[in-house]
Design an enzyme around this catalytic site. Structure first.
Site, mmCIF file in Angstrom:
data_model
loop_
_atom_site.group_PDB
_atom_site.id
_atom_site.type_symbol
_atom_site.label_atom_id
_atom_site.label_comp_id
_atom_site.label_asym_id
_atom_site.label_seq_id
_atom_site.Cartn_x
_atom_site.Cartn_y
_atom_site.Cartn_z
ATOM 1 N N TYR A 95 -1.586 -4.526 -68.262
ATOM 2 C CA TYR A 95 -0.986 -5.816 -67.667
ATOM 3 C C TYR A 95 -2.092 -6.783 -67.472
ATOM 4 C CZ TYR A 95 2.893 -2.235 -67.228
ATOM 5 O OH TYR A 95 3.707 -1.262 -67.493
ATOM 6 N N LYS A 138 15.684 -8.789 -61.804
ATOM 7 C CA LYS A 138 16.202 -8.570 -60.472
ATOM 8 C C LYS A 138 15.957 -7.303 -60.134
ATOM 9 C CE LYS A 138 19.383 -6.405 -62.037
ATOM 10 N NZ LYS A 138 19.638 -4.941 -61.877
#
Length: 349
Positions: free
Chosen positions: A73, A112
Site C-alpha cells: 500500500y 464504512k
C-alpha cells in the site's frame, strides 16, 4: 421534526478536461463487485493503480479495471499520478492507511465504518480538514433518491408526527473464514451492518441522538458480536436498530407516525434496477408509491469525484456537515458498545 437531507457535493464541471486519477488500497470483494465498476463507469475518472499485499491479486484486478498492479500500500501512496484513493481494507486497517493517504495529499473515499472508534475517526477528520482534502465514508445508500422522497413525505405531514423509527439490516451466517469473524480486523455485526440503521436515523433526524441501551450477541468461538439491537432517542422519536449475521435477509426501515406508518424494504442495498416501493399504512387506507430506480454506487462515486474536482478548482470546503455526521456515527457506536449487555451465543455462530 425530520432533518433535511444534505445534498451531495455539486457535480459542477469546473474543468471539462480534468480527470480524477484513482488508486485503490486493497483487492477486496466490495471493490471488485461494486465500487470499481462504479468508479470506472464515472465520467472523467481513471484507475491509475491498484495495490495489494499480493501483486498477483492486484494484477487480477487491473486486468479488469485498468491501472498498474502494485505490491504494498505504501508504494501506491508514493505515486504522483494519483489524486485520490479508495480504501476497502478491513476495518482495523482504515485508520492507519487513510491517515497515510491524507498525509500523502490524497483525497479519500473509505468503506464504512471509517474507523473502529470515535477517537480514530476524529483524528482522520482533523487531518482531512487541515490538509483541505476530501474524506468520505462510503455509505452508498445515502445517495439513493428514495430517502429524499421519504423526507418530503414526512415533512409534508403524510404520517403525522414521527414517533418511532425502526430499522434492520441482517443476513444469514457467513463462511467461517470471513474477515467479519476476525476481531483483530474490526469484525462484528455492529460495525458491518449495525452502522446502517444508525446512519439512517441520523439521515432523517440529525445527530442529536442518545443511546438508551443495547444488546450484543457474541460468538464464543470468534469473540465477535454476530447480532444485536440498540435503542436510541432523539427528540420525541424512539429509534430501534437491529442487525446481525444470524437471520434471514432483511434490509428495511419503518417510520411510525401519529397518523400512519411508512415502510421501505431493501432500504440499504437495492439493486440498480430496483424501483423502491414506499408503503403507507393508515387505519382505514393503504397505498404504495413506486419510486425511480437508481444506482447508489455510481451516484456515490460521482459525488465523491465531483467534490474532488470542486476542491481542486478552489471551491470552498463544504465538508463540515458530512464530517460531523461521520464523527457522530463513530461516537454512537462507541456508546452502544459501552452500554451493551453482552450475551454469549450458545453453539457459536
Amino acid at each position: 421534526m425530520v432533518r433535511p437531507l444534505t445534498e451531495p457535493a455539486p457535480g459542477a464541471d469546473f474543468d471539462p478536461a480534468a480527470t480524477v486519477r484513482i488508486g485503490v488500497l486493497g483487492a477486496a470483494s466490495i471493490a471488485w463487485r461494486r465500487m470499481l465498476p462504479a468508479l470506472t463507469g464515472t465520467a472523467r475518472v481513471s484507475v491509475a493503480a491498484i495495490a495489494s499485499r499480493d501483486r498477483s491479486r492486484a494484477a487480477a484486478f487491473t486486468e479488469r479495471f485498468g491501472g498498474e498492479p502494485i505490491e504494498g500500500y505504501a508504494a501506491l501512496l508514493e505515486r504522483a499520478d494519483i489524486d485520490a484513493v479508495y480504501v476497502p481494507l478491513p476495518n482495523s486497517l482504515h485508520h492507519e492507511w487513510v491517515a497515510a493517504a491524507l498525509a500523502a495529499g490524497k483525497h479519500v473515499l473509505a468503506e464504512k465504518p471509517l474507523t473502529t472508534c470515535a477517537a480514530d475517526t476524529a483524528d482522520l477528520v482533523r487531518l482531512a480538514e487541515v490538509n483541505n482534502l476530501v474524506l468520505r465514508e462510503n455509505f452508498t445508500f445515502l445517495h439513493h433518491p428514495v430517502h429524499a422522497v421519504v423526507r418530503n413525505l414526512v415533512t409534508a405531514g403524510r404520517i403525522g408526527e414521527p414517533r418511532h423509527f425502526t430499522s434492520s439490516f441482517c443476513f444469514p451466517p457467513l463462511p467461517a473464514a470471513d474477515v467479519r469473524y476476525r476481531p483483530e480486523l474490526g469484525g462484528g455485526a455492529l460495525l458491518d451492518v449495525g452502522v446502517y440503521p444508525i446512519r439512517a436515523a441520523q439521515l432523517l433526524f440529525g445527530n442529536e441522538m442518545e443511546v438508551a441501551g443495547a444488546v450484543l450477541h457474541v460468538d464464543p468461538v470468534t469473540g465477535v458480536d454476530v447480532s444485536g439491537s440498540a435503542l436510541l432517542t432523539t427528540g420525541d422519536v424512539v429509534v430501534t436498530a437491529e442487525f446481525g449475521f444470524r437471520h434471514s435477509y432483511g434490509s428495511r426501515y419503518r417510520l411510525w407516525g401519529s397518523s400512519a406508518q411508512l415502510l421501505l424494504e431493501r432500504a440499504f442495498t437495492p439493486p440498480a434496477s430496483h424501483q423502491p416501493v414506499l408503503r403507507i399504512d393508515e387505519q382505514d387506507h393503504a397505498e404504495e408509491i413506486v419510486t425511480p430506480a437508481a444506482d447508489q454506487f455510481a451516484r456515490s462515486a460521482a459525488a465523491f469525484t465531483a467534490e474532488v474536482r470542486a476542491r481542486r478548482a478552489g471551491v470552498p470546503n463544504s465538508a463540515a456537515a458530512s464530517n460531523a455526521d461521520t464523527l457522530c456515527t463513530a461516537e454512537l457506536l462507541d456508546a452502544i458498545r459501552a452500554s451493551a449487555r453482552v450475551v454469549t451465543v450458545s453453539g457459536g455462530h
